[in-house]
Design a protein around this motif. Structure first.
Motif, PDB file in Angstrom:
ATOM      1  N   VAL A 278      46.794  20.753 -47.880  1.00  0.00           N
ATOM      2  CA  VAL A 278      47.308  20.667 -49.243  1.00  0.00           C
ATOM      3  C   VAL A 278      46.135  20.406 -50.166  1.00  0.00           C
ATOM      4  O   VAL A 278      45.398  19.438 -50.001  1.00  0.00           O
ATOM      5  CB  VAL A 278      48.350  19.531 -49.389  1.00  0.00           C
ATOM      6  N   LYS A 279      45.939  21.262 -51.150  1.00  0.00           N
ATOM      7  CA  LYS A 279      44.798  21.095 -52.048  1.00  0.00           C
ATOM      8  C   LYS A 279      44.956  19.832 -52.882  1.00  0.00           C
ATOM      9  O   LYS A 279      46.045  19.455 -53.293  1.00  0.00           O
ATOM     10  CB  LYS A 279      44.636  22.312 -52.945  1.00  0.00           C
ATOM     11  N   ASP A 280      43.847  19.157 -53.140  1.00  0.00           N
ATOM     12  CA  ASP A 280      43.845  17.948 -53.935  1.00  0.00           C
ATOM     13  C   ASP A 280      43.576  18.229 -55.402  1.00  0.00           C
ATOM     14  O   ASP A 280      43.678  17.344 -56.235  1.00  0.00           O
ATOM     15  CB  ASP A 280      42.762  16.981 -53.425  1.00  0.00           C
ATOM     16  N   SER A 281      43.193  19.472 -55.727  1.00  0.00           N
ATOM     17  CA  SER A 281      42.780  19.784 -57.081  1.00  0.00           C
ATOM     18  C   SER A 281      42.968  21.268 -57.320  1.00  0.00           C
ATOM     19  O   SER A 281      43.053  22.063 -56.384  1.00  0.00           O
ATOM     20  CB  SER A 281      41.300  19.409 -57.281  1.00  0.00           C
ATOM     21  N   SER A 282      43.044  21.669 -58.583  1.00  0.00           N
ATOM     22  CA  SER A 282      43.113  23.088 -58.919  1.00  0.00           C
ATOM     23  C   SER A 282      41.727  23.697 -59.034  1.00  0.00           C
ATOM     24  O   SER A 282      41.575  24.881 -59.306  1.00  0.00           O
ATOM     25  CB  SER A 282      43.852  23.279 -60.244  1.00  0.00           C
ATOM     26  N   THR A 283      40.694  22.887 -58.814  1.00  0.00           N
ATOM     27  CA  THR A 283      39.318  23.355 -58.919  1.00  0.00           C
ATOM     28  C   THR A 283      38.877  24.051 -57.640  1.00  0.00           C
ATOM     29  O   THR A 283      39.014  23.517 -56.547  1.00  0.00           O
ATOM     30  CB  THR A 283      38.367  22.177 -59.209  1.00  0.00           C
ATOM     31  N   ARG A 284      38.323  25.242 -57.796  1.00  0.00           N
ATOM     32  CA  ARG A 284      37.740  25.978 -56.674  1.00  0.00           C
ATOM     33  C   ARG A 284      36.232  26.031 -56.887  1.00  0.00           C
ATOM     34  O   ARG A 284      35.762  26.608 -57.862  1.00  0.00           O
ATOM     35  CB  ARG A 284      38.331  27.391 -56.588  1.00  0.00           C
ATOM     36  N   GLN A 285      35.500  25.452 -55.971  1.00  0.00           N
ATOM     37  CA  GLN A 285      34.053  25.405 -56.090  1.00  0.00           C
ATOM     38  C   GLN A 285      33.413  26.537 -55.290  1.00  0.00           C
ATOM     39  O   GLN A 285      34.005  27.066 -54.359  1.00  0.00           O
ATOM     40  CB  GLN A 285      33.534  24.043 -55.616  1.00  0.00           C
ATOM     41  N   ALA A 286      32.187  26.897 -55.672  1.00  0.00           N
ATOM     42  CA  ALA A 286      31.481  28.000 -55.015  1.00  0.00           C
ATOM     43  C   ALA A 286      30.603  27.490 -53.881  1.00  0.00           C
ATOM     44  O   ALA A 286      29.994  26.417 -53.980  1.00  0.00           O
ATOM     45  CB  ALA A 286      30.627  28.753 -56.028  1.00  0.00           C
ATOM     46  N   TYR A 287      30.516  28.292 -52.832  1.00  0.00           N
ATOM     47  CA  TYR A 287      29.679  27.996 -51.666  1.00  0.00           C
ATOM     48  C   TYR A 287      28.924  29.261 -51.281  1.00  0.00           C
ATOM     49  O   TYR A 287      29.411  30.379 -51.464  1.00  0.00           O
ATOM     50  CB  TYR A 287      30.541  27.542 -50.479  1.00  0.00           C
ATOM     51  N   THR A 288      27.730  29.084 -50.744  1.00  0.00           N
ATOM     52  CA  THR A 288      26.976  30.206 -50.188  1.00  0.00           C
ATOM     53  C   THR A 288      26.660  29.910 -48.727  1.00  0.00           C
ATOM     54  O   THR A 288      26.581  28.753 -48.305  1.00  0.00           O
ATOM     55  CB  THR A 288      25.662  30.451 -50.944  1.00  0.00           C
ATOM     56  N   GLY A 289      26.473  30.968 -47.966  1.00  0.00           N
ATOM     57  CA  GLY A 289      26.144  30.804 -46.557  1.00  0.00           C
ATOM     58  C   GLY A 289      25.511  32.060 -45.999  1.00  0.00           C
ATOM     59  O   GLY A 289      25.304  33.049 -46.709  1.00  0.00           O
ATOM     60  N   VAL A 290      25.210  32.031 -44.718  1.00  0.00           N
ATOM     61  CA  VAL A 290      24.571  33.148 -44.013  1.00  0.00           C
ATOM     62  C   VAL A 290      25.510  33.649 -42.925  1.00  0.00           C
ATOM     63  O   VAL A 290      26.115  32.860 -42.193  1.00  0.00           O
ATOM     64  CB  VAL A 290      23.229  32.707 -43.396  1.00  0.00           C
ATOM     65  N   LEU A 291      25.634  34.963 -42.827  1.00  0.00           N
ATOM     66  CA  LEU A 291      26.366  35.578 -41.726  1.00  0.00           C
ATOM     67  C   LEU A 291      25.372  36.108 -40.704  1.00  0.00           C
ATOM     68  O   LEU A 291      24.364  36.720 -41.061  1.00  0.00           O
ATOM     69  CB  LEU A 291      27.238  36.731 -42.223  1.00  0.00           C
ATOM     70  N   LYS A 292      25.658  35.858 -39.446  1.00  0.00           N
ATOM     71  CA  LYS A 292      24.886  36.444 -38.358  1.00  0.00           C
ATOM     72  C   LYS A 292      25.808  37.347 -37.549  1.00  0.00           C
ATOM     73  O   LYS A 292      27.015  37.386 -37.769  1.00  0.00           O
ATOM     74  CB  LYS A 292      24.249  35.344 -37.508  1.00  0.00           C
ATOM     75  N   TRP A 293      25.219  38.063 -36.604  1.00  0.00           N
ATOM     76  CA  TRP A 293      25.959  39.085 -35.864  1.00  0.00           C
ATOM     77  C   TRP A 293      25.846  38.800 -34.372  1.00  0.00           C
ATOM     78  O   TRP A 293      24.756  38.594 -33.853  1.00  0.00           O
ATOM     79  CB  TRP A 293      25.412  40.469 -36.206  1.00  0.00           C
ATOM     80  N   ASP A 294      26.987  38.748 -33.675  1.00  0.00           N
ATOM     81  CA  ASP A 294      26.977  38.398 -32.255  1.00  0.00           C
ATOM     82  C   ASP A 294      26.585  39.601 -31.399  1.00  0.00           C
ATOM     83  O   ASP A 294      26.285  40.683 -31.906  1.00  0.00           O
ATOM     84  CB  ASP A 294      28.331  37.809 -31.828  1.00  0.00           C
ATOM     85  N   SER A 295      26.585  39.403 -30.092  1.00  0.00           N
ATOM     86  CA  SER A 295      26.135  40.445 -29.170  1.00  0.00           C
ATOM     87  C   SER A 295      27.033  41.675 -29.193  1.00  0.00           C
ATOM     88  O   SER A 295      26.625  42.756 -28.776  1.00  0.00           O
ATOM     89  CB  SER A 295      26.056  39.892 -27.750  1.00  0.00           C
ATOM     90  N   SER A 296      28.262  41.515 -29.700  1.00  0.00           N
ATOM     91  CA  SER A 296      29.180  42.647 -29.828  1.00  0.00           C
ATOM     92  C   SER A 296      29.079  43.316 -31.195  1.00  0.00           C
ATOM     93  O   SER A 296      29.821  44.245 -31.493  1.00  0.00           O
ATOM     94  CB  SER A 296      30.620  42.195 -29.582  1.00  0.00           C
ATOM     95  N   GLY A 297      28.161  42.799 -32.023  1.00  0.00           N
ATOM     96  CA  GLY A 297      27.962  43.373 -33.344  1.00  0.00           C
ATOM     97  C   GLY A 297      28.941  42.911 -34.385  1.00  0.00           C
ATOM     98  O   GLY A 297      29.109  43.547 -35.425  1.00  0.00           O
ATOM     99  N   ARG A 298      29.627  41.776 -34.154  1.00  0.00           N
ATOM    100  CA  ARG A 298      30.611  41.253 -35.104  1.00  0.00           C
ATOM    101  C   ARG A 298      30.019  40.081 -35.875  1.00  0.00           C
ATOM    102  O   ARG A 298      29.255  39.284 -35.326  1.00  0.00           O
ATOM    103  CB  ARG A 298      31.870  40.802 -34.372  1.00  0.00           C
ATOM    104  N   PRO A 299      30.375  39.942 -37.157  1.00  0.00           N
ATOM    105  CA  PRO A 299      29.774  38.885 -37.977  1.00  0.00           C
ATOM    106  C   PRO A 299      30.428  37.527 -37.713  1.00  0.00           C
ATOM    107  O   PRO A 299      31.603  37.433 -37.378  1.00  0.00           O
ATOM    108  CB  PRO A 299      30.046  39.344 -39.406  1.00  0.00           C
TER     109      PRO A 299
END
Length: 312
Positions: free
Chosen positions: A288-309
């Protein structure tokens, strides 16, 4: 072009990791829904939903403060309903040089449904000037169908596409669709063909990249107003005319410890795949969200041995 500086390395002090994955970092604390994510020169840019499309960009000390990237409500938008959302920004060119193009969503004053507009700037952090009319509306606009959540994709052959979500006012018929745009600027629709990419329940927020000889579609699924919102991954051998199949769920509230991770934009920067997304402020992670605020996040995607992120 200057070498890109890693996102995580640029702001370890101010944006501590708060999720179950090491690469994910919060960008500021303000409301920042549907972050449009881009990389131009040596800088990363984030564009947020909301009047004026607030923009952040990276500096040597972290992320800059927000400023408005669109100062006027487009002429075709209903001025009684001026909310604009889901900006997508990419670089093209014209006879005058580099051109930065923004796709965005607004409610049409004449059609009374949401359509997609285009705006341009000579500076990625400058003011974007919108066109006088929408560039894409649903082909079933007379029946109340909308076109929202635009994304841009340039295929290996140089052709440009605008991808969007079409549905009946969030009630039924959810589809991710695409139209071909002019190759040079990406600001004009070419021809009349519309491709249905995928159909699914409560699917939206497309983002498309190429990797490993395949095309990857990232979409949000579920109710954006709560913690059930998540991010899925689809794949096809080619974009236009390809058959996309669902590969996996990339992010959920449980896997990220963030409420409703979605609204993602995925980009390739050199050999690294990066993602920006939003999540609600939810201190208890209890569904259950505590606020109507949506904050931004950044991250890195890597790829597994099957080629999936996966989220690193």
């Amino acid at each position: 072009m200057a070498a890109a500086v890693g996102l995580v390395a640029m702001h370890p002090r101010a944006e501590a990791a708060v999720t179950a994955t090491s690469s994910v970092h919060r960008v500021g604390t303000e409301d920042f829904a549907d972050p449009g994510f881009a990389h131009f020169g040596s800088k990363y840019y984030l564009f947020r939903t909301g009047a004026g499309y607030g923009t952040r960009w990276t500096t040597s000390t972290g992320w800059s403060a927000i400023h408005k990237s669109m100062t006027a409500i487009p002429a075709w938008v209903d001025h009684a309903k001026p909310l604009l959302w889901a900006p997508e920004v990419f670089q093209s060119s014209d006879s005058h040089g580099a051109l930065y193009v923004m796709y965005f969503t607004g409610e049409s004053a004449s059609r009374h449904v949401h359509c997609i507009g285009v705006a341009t700037s000579r500076n990625p952090a400058g003011t974007y000037t919108p066109g006088s009319k929408p560039v894409v509306c649903s082909p079933w606009v007379s029946r109340g169908y909308e076109a929202i959540d635009p994304a841009a994709y340039r295929a290996k052959d140089g052709k440009r596409y605008l991808i969007y979500k079409s549905d009946y006012k969030n009630a039924s018929g959810f589809q991710i669709r695409a139209v071909q745009m002019d190759t040079q600027t990406g600001t004009r629709v070419v021809g009349s063909s519309i491709a249905k990419i995928v159909s699914s329940t409560k699917i939206e927020g497309p983002s498309v990249i190429a990797h490993g000889g395949r095309v990857w579609l990232f979409t949000s699924r579920g109710d954006y107003i709560n913690c059930s919102y998540n991010t899925d991954v689809w794949s096809a051998s080619t974009f236009w005319g390809g058959r996309f199949t669902r590969v996996k769920t990339l992010m959920t509230t449980a896997s990220t410890r963030l409420c409703g991770p979605g609204g993602a934009t995925v980009i390739n920067v050199g050999s690294t795949t990066r993602i920006a997304f939003h999540a609600y402020v939810d201190a208890n992670h209890n569904g259950v969200k505590d606020s109507s605020t949506r904050q931004a996040y950044t991250g890195v995607l890597k790829w597994d041995s099957s080629g999936r992120p996966y989220l690193a």
